[in-house]
Scaffold this active site. Structure first.
Site, PDB file in Angstrom:
ATOM      1  N   LYS A 187       0.867  -1.178   0.000  1.00 20.85           N
ATOM      2  CA  LYS A 187       0.000   0.000   0.000  1.00 20.85           C
ATOM      3  C   LYS A 187       0.907   1.231   0.000  1.00 20.85           C
ATOM      4  O   LYS A 187       1.494   1.585   1.021  1.00 20.85           O
ATOM      5  CB  LYS A 187      -0.906   0.038   1.238  1.00 20.85           C
ATOM      6  CG  LYS A 187      -1.987   1.108   1.078  1.00 20.85           C
ATOM      7  CD  LYS A 187      -2.310   1.831   2.365  1.00 20.85           C
ATOM      8  CE  LYS A 187      -1.583   3.137   2.535  1.00 20.85           C
ATOM      9  NZ  LYS A 187      -1.780   4.174   1.541  1.00 20.85           N
ATOM     10  N   PRO A 188       1.059   1.867  -1.160  1.00 24.93           N
ATOM     11  CA  PRO A 188       1.914   3.062  -1.191  1.00 24.93           C
ATOM     12  C   PRO A 188       1.165   4.261  -0.618  1.00 24.93           C
ATOM     13  O   PRO A 188      -0.049   4.207  -0.414  1.00 24.93           O
ATOM     14  CB  PRO A 188       2.168   3.257  -2.693  1.00 24.93           C
ATOM     15  CG  PRO A 188       0.989   2.641  -3.375  1.00 24.93           C
ATOM     16  CD  PRO A 188       0.447   1.562  -2.470  1.00 24.93           C
ATOM     17  N   SER A 239       5.471   7.576   9.775  1.00 23.17           N
ATOM     18  CA  SER A 239       5.663   8.389  10.984  1.00 23.17           C
ATOM     19  C   SER A 239       5.554   7.526  12.241  1.00 23.17           C
ATOM     20  O   SER A 239       4.934   6.457  12.243  1.00 23.17           O
ATOM     21  CB  SER A 239       4.595   9.486  11.023  1.00 23.17           C
ATOM     22  OG  SER A 239       3.324   8.889  11.145  1.00 23.17           O
ATOM     23  N   GLU A 260       9.841   1.277  10.489  1.00 23.57           N
ATOM     24  CA  GLU A 260      10.900   2.247  10.164  1.00 23.57           C
ATOM     25  C   GLU A 260      10.253   3.616  10.287  1.00 23.57           C
ATOM     26  O   GLU A 260       9.452   4.010   9.433  1.00 23.57           O
ATOM     27  CB  GLU A 260      11.409   2.020   8.733  1.00 23.57           C
ATOM     28  CG  GLU A 260      11.946   0.622   8.455  1.00 23.57           C
ATOM     29  CD  GLU A 260      13.311   0.362   9.082  1.00 23.57           C
ATOM     30  OE1 GLU A 260      13.947   1.340   9.545  1.00 23.57           O
ATOM     31  OE2 GLU A 260      13.730  -0.800   9.116  1.00 23.57           O
ATOM     32  N   LEU A 261      10.601   4.361  11.350  1.00 24.77           N
ATOM     33  CA  LEU A 261       9.810   5.557  11.694  1.00 24.77           C
ATOM     34  C   LEU A 261      10.629   6.850  11.599  1.00 24.77           C
ATOM     35  O   LEU A 261      11.663   6.888  10.944  1.00 24.77           O
ATOM     36  CB  LEU A 261       9.211   5.352  13.089  1.00 24.77           C
ATOM     37  CG  LEU A 261       8.467   4.013  13.274  1.00 24.77           C
ATOM     38  CD1 LEU A 261       7.955   3.860  14.694  1.00 24.77           C
ATOM     39  CD2 LEU A 261       7.334   3.851  12.269  1.00 24.77           C
ATOM     40  N   CYS A 294      14.020  10.688   6.151  1.00 22.12           N
ATOM     41  CA  CYS A 294      13.937  10.279   7.557  1.00 22.12           C
ATOM     42  C   CYS A 294      15.280  10.393   8.264  1.00 22.12           C
ATOM     43  O   CYS A 294      15.338  10.635   9.457  1.00 22.12           O
ATOM     44  CB  CYS A 294      13.405   8.851   7.651  1.00 22.12           C
ATOM     45  SG  CYS A 294      14.370   7.688   6.686  1.00 22.12           S
ATOM     46  N   GLU A 392      10.003  16.053  14.959  1.00 19.01           N
ATOM     47  CA  GLU A 392      10.524  15.976  13.587  1.00 19.01           C
ATOM     48  C   GLU A 392       9.812  17.038  12.740  1.00 19.01           C
ATOM     49  O   GLU A 392       8.589  17.083  12.707  1.00 19.01           O
ATOM     50  CB  GLU A 392      10.220  14.582  13.033  1.00 19.01           C
ATOM     51  CG  GLU A 392      10.729  14.355  11.630  1.00 19.01           C
ATOM     52  CD  GLU A 392      10.313  12.982  11.099  1.00 19.01           C
ATOM     53  OE1 GLU A 392       9.125  12.613  11.243  1.00 19.01           O
ATOM     54  OE2 GLU A 392      11.171  12.283  10.542  1.00 19.01           O
TER      55      GLU A 392
HETATM   56  P1  NAD Z   1       2.472   8.421   7.612  1.00 15.00           P
HETATM   57  O1  NAD Z   1       2.714   7.634   8.834  1.00 15.00           O
HETATM   58  O2  NAD Z   1       1.455   9.485   7.639  1.00 15.00           O
HETATM   59  O3  NAD Z   1       2.046   7.449   6.399  1.00 15.00           O
HETATM   60  C1  NAD Z   1       2.826   6.333   6.029  1.00 15.00           C
HETATM   61  C2  NAD Z   1       1.912   5.313   5.370  1.00 15.00           C
HETATM   62  O4  NAD Z   1       0.991   4.819   6.339  1.00 15.00           O
HETATM   63  C3  NAD Z   1       1.074   5.853   4.226  1.00 15.00           C
HETATM   64  O5  NAD Z   1       0.987   4.901   3.202  1.00 15.00           O
HETATM   65  C4  NAD Z   1      -0.289   6.050   4.881  1.00 15.00           C
HETATM   66  O6  NAD Z   1      -1.354   5.996   3.952  1.00 15.00           O
HETATM   67  C5  NAD Z   1      -0.325   4.860   5.820  1.00 15.00           C
HETATM   68  N1  NAD Z   1      -1.268   4.972   6.940  1.00 15.00           N
HETATM   69  C6  NAD Z   1      -1.860   6.071   7.430  1.00 15.00           C
HETATM   70  N2  NAD Z   1      -2.676   5.744   8.459  1.00 15.00           N
HETATM   71  C7  NAD Z   1      -2.566   4.417   8.634  1.00 15.00           C
HETATM   72  C8  NAD Z   1      -3.133   3.491   9.559  1.00 15.00           C
HETATM   73  N3  NAD Z   1      -3.985   3.874  10.508  1.00 15.00           N
HETATM   74  N4  NAD Z   1      -2.782   2.191   9.463  1.00 15.00           N
HETATM   75  C9  NAD Z   1      -1.906   1.788   8.524  1.00 15.00           C
HETATM   76  N5  NAD Z   1      -1.345   2.611   7.607  1.00 15.00           N
HETATM   77  C10 NAD Z   1      -1.667   3.920   7.666  1.00 15.00           C
HETATM   78  O7  NAD Z   1       3.886   8.994   7.166  1.00 15.00           O
HETATM   79  P2  NAD Z   1       4.197   9.981   5.962  1.00 15.00           P
HETATM   80  O8  NAD Z   1       3.793  11.342   6.319  1.00 15.00           O
HETATM   81  O9  NAD Z   1       3.688   9.399   4.689  1.00 15.00           O
HETATM   82  O10 NAD Z   1       5.790   9.870   5.889  1.00 15.00           O
HETATM   83  C11 NAD Z   1       6.652  10.687   6.607  1.00 15.00           C
HETATM   84  C12 NAD Z   1       7.172   9.970   7.827  1.00 15.00           C
HETATM   85  O11 NAD Z   1       7.806   8.758   7.458  1.00 15.00           O
HETATM   86  C13 NAD Z   1       8.237  10.769   8.557  1.00 15.00           C
HETATM   87  O12 NAD Z   1       8.013  10.677   9.932  1.00 15.00           O
HETATM   88  C14 NAD Z   1       9.541  10.059   8.183  1.00 15.00           C
HETATM   89  O13 NAD Z   1      10.575  10.223   9.108  1.00 15.00           O
HETATM   90  C15 NAD Z   1       9.077   8.643   8.090  1.00 15.00           C
HETATM   91  N6  NAD Z   1       9.980   7.840   7.276  1.00 15.00           N
HETATM   92  C16 NAD Z   1      10.780   6.924   7.901  1.00 15.00           C
HETATM   93  C17 NAD Z   1      11.690   6.181   7.152  1.00 15.00           C
HETATM   94  C18 NAD Z   1      12.615   5.201   7.810  1.00 15.00           C
HETATM   95  O14 NAD Z   1      13.200   4.409   7.104  1.00 15.00           O
HETATM   96  N7  NAD Z   1      12.774   5.224   9.120  1.00 15.00           N
HETATM   97  C19 NAD Z   1      11.770   6.366   5.768  1.00 15.00           C
HETATM   98  C20 NAD Z   1      10.943   7.296   5.176  1.00 15.00           C
HETATM   99  C21 NAD Z   1      10.049   8.042   5.936  1.00 15.00           C
END
Ligand code: NAD
Length: 530
Positions: A187-188, A239, A260-261, A294, A392
């Site tokens: 799920k992207p 996140s 991975e957050l 991240c 962050e």
């Molecule tokens: P996000 O958590 O809002 O979304 C990530 C994914 O989760 C999306 O596909 C979203 O649709 C999905 N999602 C949303 N609600 C959900 C739920 N209740 N259950 C399951 N999936 C759900 O994050 P974002 O804003 O897309 O990305 C930015 C964050 O990602 C930043 O905090 C960044 O640091 C982190 N990040 C971490 C890494 C790593 O490797 N540690 C890499 C890239 C990004």
């Protein structure tokens, strides 16, 4: 600017929409999620908002395809990775166009995704046998117990990814899962589905059977939980807040997960660091993908004797960075990915300035370049009560702090709930490595912002503290997608008190206890001399 290129046209994206894995019925009843190009804010296409029924269908199809895929000899699975590697390099420019148009990052930053995907495909394509082949382990009793460890695929892996690295995070973590014999349903992020759909096509072109890797587009709050409820393992990147919800749900289902957050990553610059290299590293580490990485730096700790010179040079170099909405390799800084990102960056900056932070350079949105562009920004006088000191920001804002010595730098670097990535800059590599080991982050670069650790795919990568659970890369990055099974054959007498006809049970058991105690003493001695 013109968004479209010869390689990526509106029809290309329309065609990709057809790749979404959906249930067969009621296709028209789903709403459409609009995808925009951050460079201009214009809509570039739509994807269906999948329903729970779509997720059920995708996981069922994946489950059916997985058994045959897992039964193939490992070399046939690694061959797919090898061909995928070549295809990604052959289609490099087309993939870069897609990533740039969809995410608003600049081409040179997007290229890091190509590098990452090819590196992971090569690594797991050539090394998987080392991790997956059944291994002999020490048996309970030497010579009498023959013990083997098998690695079985988990089944269907549910992968949930964010928008900031649409190519890397769609596939680099999927490759070890696939080669281990799993199917993957991805799920992207809502913002960047097209790159993921193109990846699905390329994997199929590389020889991956249908439905072994599929993409379900949709809203996180609907598709995410539905996926977690149906799969055998969850690989989540996103996140920390969403990660906690994912972990709760996976825990409820007793399904394992990797998370991975986020991060609030520190960079430590010691007085003996090479100034030019450190400034260049800070620019790279803080402003790649407009800070939406991240592992990018949001806190810099500079040792007193170098602080003034470092700050001056870093601010100068930051001021020179060119912002542009263009597809070519020359552009240095691109756009934030969405209006939400811009709002968060502006809110963090406003809060900091109101509470006394000084803007050394940057600090302004740049709607003249594109709707979500924001200047790379350097701050000083950032204090703990400001939101951006601890949370962050995920944007192009970095706070520079003066520290008395290396010890204070490490102490302040560790003063965070996160623990994703850090770096130490010094002329003394040995001291740098020593200090690095004392920083509570999953990866730490010495005289390098992040690529050295990130691209060292033989070594694990991931977060400590609120930055996550589990690791990608290396042995950990593939074994997490497997279940271990131990098979032990006992060839001699059983490991239990013997049942000797005519000998009273208490006598036989005492004899057994005495002999086994002797054996345990011998085994300990053998372990000590080994
Ligand atoms: P996000 O958590 O809002 O979304 C990530 C994914 O989760 C999306 O596909 C979203 O649709 C999905 N999602 C949303 N609600 C959900 C739920 N209740 N259950 C399951 N999936 C759900 O994050 P974002 O804003 O897309 O990305 C930015 C964050 O990602 C930043 O905090 C960044 O640091 C982190 N990040 C971490 C890494 C790593 O490797 N540690 C890499 C890239 C990004």
């Amino acid at each position: 600017m013109t968004l479209w290129t010869d390689r990526v046209r509106p029809e290309t994206l329309g065609g990709l929409t057809g790749e979404v894995s959906l249930a067969d019925d009621a296709v028209d009843a789903r709403d459409a999620i609009a995808v925009e190009a951050p460079f201009t804010g214009e809509e570039i296409g739509t994807v269906p908002a999948a329903t729970e029924a779509d997720v059920t269908a995708a996981v069922e199809r994946a489950r059916a395809a997985q058994a045959e895929w897992a039964s193939r000899p490992l070399e046939r699975r690694t061959d797919v990775l090898s061909r995928f590697h070549d295809l990604v390099l052959d289609r490099r420019e087309e993939l870069l166009d897609l990533v740039v148009i969809e995410s608003g990052k600049v081409r040179r930053d997007a290229f890091e995704e190509i590098l990452d995907v090819a590196t992971n495909a090569r690594y797991y394509g050539s090394r998987a046998d080392e991790f997956l082949t059944t291994r002999r382990r020490h048996g309970a009793i030497p010579l009498l117990t023959r013990t083997e460890e098998h690695r079985h695929p988990r089944g269907v892996v549910g992968m949930i990814s964010p928008w900031n690295y649409p190519l890397t995070l769609a596939v680099s973590d999927a490759l070890p899962a696939l080669v281990a014999g799993n199917a993957v349903v991805l799920k992207p992020a809502e913002e960047t589905p097209f790159t993921a759909l193109r990846v699905a096509q390329l994997l199929e072109a590389a020889g991956l059977p249908e439905d072994v890797f599929s993409v379900v587009t949709g809203r996180g709050s609907e598709v995410g939980p539905a996926l977690i409820d149906r799969v055998d393992y969850v690989a989540f990147t996103g996140s920390t807040e969403t990660g906690r919800a994912v972990a709760r749900r996976a825990g409820e289902n007793l399904v394992d997960c990797s998370l991975e957050l986020g991060g609030k990553n520190p960079m430590v610059v010691l007085a003996d660091a090479d100034l030019d290299r450190a400034v260049q590293g800070a620019v790279h580490g803080a402003f790649t993908n407009a800070g939406q990485l991240c592992i990018s730096f949001e806190r810099l700790y500079v040792e007193e004797p170098l602080y003034d010179r470092f700050l001056r040079r870093f601010a100068e170099r930051t001021r020179e960075l060119g912002l542009e909405a263009a597809l070519d390799y020359g552009v240095e800084v691109g756009s934030l990915a969405s209006s939400d990102q811009l709002e968060k960056v502006e809110a963090h900056l406003a809060d900091a300035v109101e509470k006394g932070a000084t803007v050394v350079t940057g600090g302004e949105a740049r709607p003249d370049v594109g709707p979500y562009f924001f200047e790379p920004t350097v701050l000083t006088d950032v204090t703990p009560e400001m939101d951006l000191a601890r949370e962050e920001t995920f944007g192009p804002i970095v706070a520079v702090h003066r520290v008395a010595d290396a010890e204070e730098a490490v102490e302040r670097a560790n003063d965070s709930a996160y623990g994703l990535n850090a770096s130490v800059w010094t002329d003394d590599g040995e001291r740098g490595r020593e200090l690095a080991a004392g920083i509570d982050c999953g990866t730490v670069g010495v005289n390098d912002p992040y690529p050295a650790a990130w691209a060292s795919v033989d070594a694990p990568m991931g977060g400590m503290g609120d930055s996550g659970l589990g690791r990608r890369h290396g042995r950990e990055g593939i074994l997490k997608y497997t279940q271990s099974q131990t098979v032990a054959e006992q060839r001699g007498p059983p490991i239990a008190p013997p049942d000797v006809p005519g000998v009273p049970r208490d006598v036989a058991t005492r004899l057994y206890a005495r002999t086994t105690t002797g054996l345990l003493r011998v085994l300990k001695r053998l372990a000590e001399v080994r």
